[in-house]
Write an enzyme that holds these catalytic residues in place. Structure first.
Site, PDB file in Angstrom:
ATOM      1  N   GLU A 279       4.804  83.601  78.741  1.00 31.12           N
ATOM      2  CA  GLU A 279       5.737  83.748  79.864  1.00 31.12           C
ATOM      3  C   GLU A 279       7.085  84.299  79.426  1.00 31.12           C
ATOM      4  OE1 GLU A 279       7.488  80.855  83.353  1.00 31.12           O
ATOM      5  OE2 GLU A 279       5.383  80.742  82.834  1.00 31.12           O
TER       6      GLU A 279
ATOM      7  N   ASP B  55       3.190  79.341  81.404  1.00 33.80           N
ATOM      8  CA  ASP B  55       3.261  77.936  81.789  1.00 33.80           C
ATOM      9  C   ASP B  55       2.148  77.620  82.783  1.00 33.80           C
ATOM     10  OD1 ASP B  55       5.495  77.693  80.218  1.00 33.80           O
ATOM     11  OD2 ASP B  55       6.927  77.724  81.880  1.00 33.80           O
TER      12      ASP B  55
ATOM     13  N   TYR C  38       6.254  69.781  78.774  1.00 34.47           N
ATOM     14  CA  TYR C  38       6.585  70.613  79.939  1.00 34.47           C
ATOM     15  C   TYR C  38       7.285  69.785  81.021  1.00 34.47           C
ATOM     16  CZ  TYR C  38       5.998  74.163  83.531  1.00 34.47           C
ATOM     17  OH  TYR C  38       6.227  75.102  84.501  1.00 34.47           O
TER      18      TYR C  38
END
Length: 685
Positions: free
Chosen positions: A7, A107, A317
């Site tokens: 990403e 992600d 995350y």
């Protein structure tokens, strides 16, 4: 060869380092870094996007509304100041031609899936179904290797489709409603003033306005409290009357008089001990609230810091709603690593001495990611900023607290009887620290230790006092409380709520960092929309579409079904808006422009010339269905003469004619004047 798409560039570097069996080879193309690595006998190219590389934009260039004909275009075309994305798109386009296989390593959430999907489809020019998926929640070597060894066969199309639907709906609502507001003000005042609202932005502002109205309409009521000041072992103590509010001053006076005439004694002593279990693991919303309480961080700032800690590999995350940790997480290894940091060593050693490490967990789950936890990667000197250190400390201490014993709190309530009247003396203390030893700095408990009392004991009264007070209006929302309210209402997502709040600040609708106050502009926008088109700010409508996007993710609805339903709903809303456009514009213009007359006047049409067929006026009109502008005869429907016209720019009549009497106009756009004949068959076109 395989192309792995991350990403962001720093994540690509982490992935390359984790997967490479020897040192990754760093290269650049168009100034964009990428990495060549070898793994399991295969050559991998690890490259990255830079967030979203593609955004939505109208297929045709015009500023009317409604507009639903949109497409994915490079983000530097869709948005301003995104030129940096151009080289990343070019890089992926070239690198894609060198490989036969693709892996998405963005992600693992709806936004990451949209980034990967659009990068594959438009930059790489391949069918997204060809790509496999790396799924991970932390950027440690063990997590990334585990994701490599357990590749998903495809990207998560449920998440991708839900993400695409969300982007389309947000574009439909945000652009069309903002254009509608702007057009309304232009029609009423003749001035271009850009106002915005959105699918979630409007309902969020609405509940803030509702609180503001409660505060403004609040009428304080007087009440009285009675306090009994006593002395015990040289210590002054204040006991509160059994009723927390007395609404009559006469009653309050009477109680004070009766107490003064009476002897006071202890009539009851109640001692309770209560276990306080450790708090549950952090989901994003809870982390944002705790960080606001402890450090004053805004929700957006907390998310940005948590994202940075994740990208540096120190925490998992952050965009998660889960309060559960992974079943296969090696708790002991993480705690062993944490024990290398002196500030956590005593607590870590205590836990490592336990035969079993079992964390407390909450009820909330997230199918994409677990709760937020420290990965066990240890920051070195200079790795973290001051604010990152604060949030990292909170996350580590919370994690350690999960495995510790409950704290024990003791509460004492002493009832003092003075005549027929009861007063309460309260104390509380921590008798067993448990998890508070590590996390207590972020939990505020009152510690009030009372001297020892006995039932029947006479009490020395120093004073009986009556205090007049007034009821207070409800408190304004703090930024953290807004996020919690959005969660409770089911509007927005864990990833978008903080940004929606920031947008309300940027638009000038709200102000105040700790206590949010709605500005006069924000109040007027909601007041006007409530009056004329209340569905625009409907919490129920927004929540319903959130639910349907969840159903897309589950494969129970298609994105096409939800997008079409949204289009139909919004078309009806905008039709109603157009009927009241002038009235809406007048109300809003009075606050944003200030010099608008009260009477409603129809906007004078722009006359560009005379009709060559009947001699009527040729005026600028707007198609009711598409919102597109065109030139038509004022004598319609008796005369059907029409001309197409460019959709952007100011139209300036010239009083000149050209082909077959068609008028010539000047289109002024971005400082440039273009003189054109309205007849599209004219050779000058």
């Amino acid at each position: 060869m395989i192309l792995v798409i991350a990403e962001k560039p720093n994540v690509a570097r982490k992935i390359a380092g984790a997967l490479s069996e020897r040192r990754p080879i760093r290269k650049t193309i168009f100034g964009v870094p990428y990495y060549e690595v070898f793994r399991d006998g295969k050559k991998l190219i690890v490259a990255s996007a830079v967030g979203h590389l593609y955004g939505l934009a109208p297929k045709q260039d015009f500023f009317g509304y409604p507009i639903f004909d949109i497409e994915w275009v490079p983000v530097y075309i869709a948005e301003k100041n995104k030129d940096y994305a151009k080289d990343y798109i070019k890089a992926l386009s070239v690198l894609a031609k060198r490989v036969k296989e693709f892996i998405v390593a963005c992600d693992y959430d709806t936004e990451g899936e949209v980034i990967g999907y659009t990068a594959l489809k438009y930059a790489c020019g391949v069918d997204p179904s060809r790509a496999k998926r790396m799924k991970f929640s932390a950027l440690t070597k063990r997590d990334l290797l585990n994701a490599w060894r357990n590749l998903e066969p495809t990207i998560n199309f449920g998440m991708a489709n839900a993400g695409i639907a969300r982007h389309v709906l947000d574009w439909y609502w945000g652009v069309n409603l903002s254009r509608a507001l702007t057009h309304a003000i232009k029609r009423a005042s003749g001035k271009w003033v850009v106002l915005s609202t959105g699918r979630v932005q409007g309902p969020t502002l609405k509940f803030l306005v509702e609180r503001e109205r409660e505060i403004q309409s609040f009428v304080p009521k007087p009440y009285w409290v009675i306090k009994l000041v006593i002395e015990k072992n040289g210590q002054k103590l204040v006991a509160n009357y059994e009723k927390d509010k007395i609404w009559s001053e006469e009653e309050a006076k009477k109680i004070v008089t009766e107490v003064k005439k009476s002897k006071a004694r202890v009539s009851n002593i109640e001692v309770k001990r209560q276990k306080r279990n450790p708090p549950v693991p952090f989901d994003l919303g809870t982390l944002q609230r705790e960080a606001y309480s402890a450090f004053g961080f805004s929700p957006k700032k907390t998310l940005d810091i948590a994202q940075s800690l994740y990208e540096k590999g120190f925490t998992s995350y952050p965009r998660t709603e889960s309060q559960k940790l992974p079943k296969n997480l090696n708790f002991r290894l993480i705690i062993q690593n944490i024990s290398r940091m002196p500030q956590y060593r005593p607590y870590a050693h205590l836990l490592l001495g336990m035969p079993e490490l079992k964390p407390v967990e909450g009820k909330k789950e997230d199918p994409a990611h677990p709760a937020i936890y420290p990965t066990g990667e240890i920051p070195g000197p200079g790795d973290l900023s001051k604010d990152e250190e604060k949030l990292y400390d909170m996350i580590v201490r919370r994690f350690l607290a999960l495995f510790m014993e409950p704290a024990v709190r003791e509460s004492v309530k002493v009832t003092i009887l003075a005549g027929p009247h009861k007063f309460m003396l309260s104390g509380a203390r921590t008798v067993k620290q448990g998890w508070l030893s590590v996390y207590g700095k972020y939990i505020k408990f009152d510690e009030v230790t009372l001297p020892e009392f006995f039932i029947g004991e006479r009490v020395r009264v120093l004073q009986v006092r009556r205090e007049k007070k007034k009821t207070k209006p409800p408190a304004r929302y703090s930024p953290a409380a807004v996020i919690k309210k959005m969660e409770d209402l089911g509007i927005g997502t864990k990833a978008t709520r903080a940004q929606i709040l920031e947008t309300l600040y940027q638009r000038g609708y709200i102000e105040g960092k700790k206590s949010i106050k709605v500005t006069p502009l924000g109040m007027k926008v909601i007041e006007t929309l409530e009056k004329y088109v209340p569905e625009i700010i409907s919490v129920e409508l927004t929540r319903e579409f959130e639910r349907k996007m969840d159903l897309i993710m589950q494969g129970k609805l298609t994105k096409e079904e939800v997008i079409e339903e949204a289009k139909v709903k919004l078309t009806k809303i905008l039709e109603e808006f157009k009927k009241r456009e002038l009235e809406i514009g007048l109300e809003l213009a009075r606050i944003v422009v200030g010099d608008v007359k009260d009477e409603i006047k129809e906007e004078k049409p722009i006359v560009v010339g005379k009709c060559p067929k009947c001699g009527g006026d040729l005026i600028v009109k707007y198609n009711k269905k598409t919102g597109k502008r065109f030139v038509g005869c004022s004598n319609w429907p008796k005369c059907d003469v029409t001309y197409p016209i460019l959709q952007r720019g100011e139209i300036i009549p010239t009083n000149k004619t050209c082909c077959n009497g068609a008028p010539v106009v000047i289109i002024r756009d971005k400082g440039r004047d273009i003189e054109i004949c309205l007849d599209i068959k004219c050779k000058k076109w």
